[in-house]
Design a protein around this motif. Sequence first.
Motif, PDB file in Angstrom:
ATOM      1  N   SER A 298       0.830  -1.200   0.000  1.00 23.55           N
ATOM      2  CA  SER A 298       0.000   0.000   0.000  1.00 23.55           C
ATOM      3  C   SER A 298       0.866   1.252   0.000  1.00 23.55           C
ATOM      4  N   SER A 299       0.343   2.273  -0.675  1.00 23.72           N
ATOM      5  CA  SER A 299       1.028   3.561  -0.695  1.00 23.72           C
ATOM      6  C   SER A 299       1.104   4.148   0.712  1.00 23.72           C
ATOM      7  N   THR A 300       0.079   3.905   1.519  1.00 27.47           N
ATOM      8  CA  THR A 300       0.082   4.401   2.904  1.00 27.47           C
ATOM      9  C   THR A 300       1.251   3.794   3.675  1.00 27.47           C
ATOM     10  N   PHE A 301       1.435   2.469   3.537  1.00 28.60           N
ATOM     11  CA  PHE A 301       2.555   1.790   4.195  1.00 28.60           C
ATOM     12  C   PHE A 301       3.887   2.404   3.743  1.00 28.60           C
ATOM     13  N   ILE A 302       4.018   2.646   2.448  1.00 27.93           N
ATOM     14  CA  ILE A 302       5.258   3.225   1.917  1.00 27.93           C
ATOM     15  C   ILE A 302       5.489   4.620   2.492  1.00 27.93           C
ATOM     16  N   ARG A 303       4.452   5.467   2.489  1.00 27.18           N
ATOM     17  CA  ARG A 303       4.601   6.832   3.041  1.00 27.18           C
ATOM     18  C   ARG A 303       4.994   6.789   4.511  1.00 27.18           C
ATOM     19  N   ASP A 304       4.280   5.953   5.287  1.00 24.08           N
ATOM     20  CA  ASP A 304       4.581   5.854   6.719  1.00 24.08           C
ATOM     21  C   ASP A 304       5.998   5.343   6.957  1.00 24.08           C
ATOM     22  N   SER A 305       6.426   4.378   6.154  1.00 23.20           N
ATOM     23  CA  SER A 305       7.765   3.802   6.322  1.00 23.20           C
ATOM     24  C   SER A 305       8.850   4.812   5.989  1.00 23.20           C
ATOM     25  N   ILE A 306       8.637   5.604   4.941  1.00 22.14           N
ATOM     26  CA  ILE A 306       9.620   6.642   4.590  1.00 22.14           C
ATOM     27  C   ILE A 306       9.732   7.647   5.732  1.00 22.14           C
ATOM     28  N   LYS A 307       8.591   8.014   6.287  1.00 21.48           N
ATOM     29  CA  LYS A 307       8.573   8.960   7.413  1.00 21.48           C
ATOM     30  C   LYS A 307       9.367   8.416   8.604  1.00 21.48           C
ATOM     31  N   GLN A 308       9.322   7.080   8.783  1.00 22.73           N
ATOM     32  CA  GLN A 308      10.047   6.435   9.885  1.00 22.73           C
ATOM     33  C   GLN A 308      11.484   6.069   9.502  1.00 22.73           C
ATOM     34  N   LYS A 309      11.921   6.575   8.332  1.00 19.94           N
ATOM     35  CA  LYS A 309      13.290   6.343   7.855  1.00 19.94           C
ATOM     36  C   LYS A 309      13.590   4.865   7.585  1.00 19.94           C
ATOM     37  N   LYS A 310      12.583   4.128   7.139  1.00 17.86           N
ATOM     38  CA  LYS A 310      12.759   2.722   6.763  1.00 17.86           C
ATOM     39  C   LYS A 310      13.126   2.651   5.283  1.00 17.86           C
TER      40      LYS A 310
ATOM     41  N   VAL B  21      12.377   1.399   1.889  1.00 15.89           N
ATOM     42  CA  VAL B  21      11.303   0.803   1.095  1.00 15.89           C
ATOM     43  C   VAL B  21      11.674   0.757  -0.392  1.00 15.89           C
ATOM     44  N   ARG B  22      12.934   0.926  -0.666  1.00 22.93           N
ATOM     45  CA  ARG B  22      13.408   0.978  -2.049  1.00 22.93           C
ATOM     46  C   ARG B  22      12.913  -0.194  -2.913  1.00 22.93           C
ATOM     47  N   PRO B  23      12.895  -1.449  -2.409  1.00 24.14           N
ATOM     48  CA  PRO B  23      12.429  -2.552  -3.255  1.00 24.14           C
ATOM     49  C   PRO B  23      10.946  -2.457  -3.649  1.00 24.14           C
ATOM     50  N   LEU B  24      10.167  -1.641  -2.948  1.00 28.73           N
ATOM     51  CA  LEU B  24       8.737  -1.540  -3.223  1.00 28.73           C
ATOM     52  C   LEU B  24       8.401  -0.504  -4.291  1.00 28.73           C
ATOM     53  N   LEU B  25       9.421   0.239  -4.733  1.00 28.19           N
ATOM     54  CA  LEU B  25       9.202   1.328  -5.688  1.00 28.19           C
ATOM     55  C   LEU B  25      10.044   1.110  -6.938  1.00 28.19           C
ATOM     56  N   PRO B  26       9.519   1.514  -8.118  1.00 26.38           N
ATOM     57  CA  PRO B  26      10.378   1.511  -9.291  1.00 26.38           C
ATOM     58  C   PRO B  26      11.610   2.382  -9.010  1.00 26.38           C
ATOM     59  N   GLU B  27      12.752   1.995  -9.536  1.00 25.59           N
ATOM     60  CA  GLU B  27      14.022   2.652  -9.199  1.00 25.59           C
ATOM     61  C   GLU B  27      13.975   4.169  -9.388  1.00 25.59           C
ATOM     62  N   LYS B  28      13.456   4.623 -10.524  1.00 26.82           N
ATOM     63  CA  LYS B  28      13.431   6.075 -10.776  1.00 26.82           C
ATOM     64  C   LYS B  28      12.456   6.801  -9.846  1.00 26.82           C
ATOM     65  N   VAL B  29      11.408   6.112  -9.431  1.00 24.33           N
ATOM     66  CA  VAL B  29      10.464   6.704  -8.470  1.00 24.33           C
ATOM     67  C   VAL B  29      11.153   6.856  -7.120  1.00 24.33           C
ATOM     68  N   TRP B  30      11.854   5.803  -6.697  1.00 19.62           N
ATOM     69  CA  TRP B  30      12.591   5.876  -5.441  1.00 19.62           C
ATOM     70  C   TRP B  30      13.601   7.031  -5.479  1.00 19.62           C
ATOM     71  N   GLU B  31      14.350   7.145  -6.568  1.00 21.76           N
ATOM     72  CA  GLU B  31      15.371   8.199  -6.674  1.00 21.76           C
ATOM     73  C   GLU B  31      14.740   9.587  -6.594  1.00 21.76           C
ATOM     74  N   TYR B  32      13.616   9.778  -7.255  1.00 25.80           N
ATOM     75  CA  TYR B  32      12.928  11.068  -7.243  1.00 25.80           C
ATOM     76  C   TYR B  32      12.452  11.402  -5.822  1.00 25.80           C
ATOM     77  N   ILE B  33      11.827  10.426  -5.165  1.00 27.12           N
ATOM     78  CA  ILE B  33      11.329  10.634  -3.799  1.00 27.12           C
ATOM     79  C   ILE B  33      12.486  10.938  -2.855  1.00 27.12           C
ATOM     80  N   ASP B  34      13.560  10.168  -2.963  1.00 23.86           N
ATOM     81  CA  ASP B  34      14.733  10.345  -2.091  1.00 23.86           C
ATOM     82  C   ASP B  34      15.392  11.693  -2.345  1.00 23.86           C
ATOM     83  N   HIS B  35      15.629  12.009  -3.605  1.00 23.71           N
ATOM     84  CA  HIS B  35      16.314  13.254  -3.967  1.00 23.71           C
ATOM     85  C   HIS B  35      15.519  14.489  -3.525  1.00 23.71           C
ATOM     86  N   ASN B  36      14.193  14.410  -3.599  1.00 31.48           N
ATOM     87  CA  ASN B  36      13.347  15.552  -3.263  1.00 31.48           C
ATOM     88  C   ASN B  36      12.808  15.502  -1.839  1.00 31.48           C
TER      89      ASN B  36
END
Length: 193
Positions: free
Chosen positions: A159-171, A173-188
């Motif tokens: 779930s996107s909710t799980f991903i958002r919450d996990s990012i907020k907790q500094k977990k 979640v890179r394997p759950l996202l397409p590589e370029k999506v992960w890079e964009y989220i991380d970079h920004n």
Amino acid sequence: MKIGLYFGTFNPIHVGHLIIANHMAEFSGLEQIWMVVTPHNPHKQKDTLLGDNIRLELVYLATENFPKIKPSDIEFRLPQPNYTVHTLAHLQDKFPQHEFALIMGEDNLKSLHKWKNYEVILENHAIYVYPRLDSQAENIEFQNHPKIHLIDAPVVEISSTFIRDSIKQKKNVRPLLPEKVWEYIDHNNLYRK
């Protein structure tokens, strides 16, 4: 062309969305899948969403290597809040050469009777349904309807909710996202606050 419309806030788009979209494109008889980025779902709080254009950009990044899967911002130009019946009518007017179908999870099918003008949708459009772990098909009111197609797709419980919450907790979640999506989220620095 038979086009499957996969609606979502995609906040963010993740590999589960891509697995389902690709399965529908390859195994359901649909020729293309349009990932329709919803600016505001009447059933979700808008303040939890990233900006519309950021989510659209993430869908572009996620789908660029999938020729049968296309991002769509069609609802960005329609009155808010968006209702599927209005979007379908708009698309049919704009692209009369195409046949549009809906893609949804079993959980959404259970609540279809609560959708605005759901009878009009069922009368004019096929619905392709993918399974959910927490759904019981035998309880679905529409399961024997001629326009409903239950697709034996992989069950994906991300779930996107799980991903958002996990990012907020500094977990991680890179394997759950397409590589370029992960890079964009991380970079920004998205979803960190």
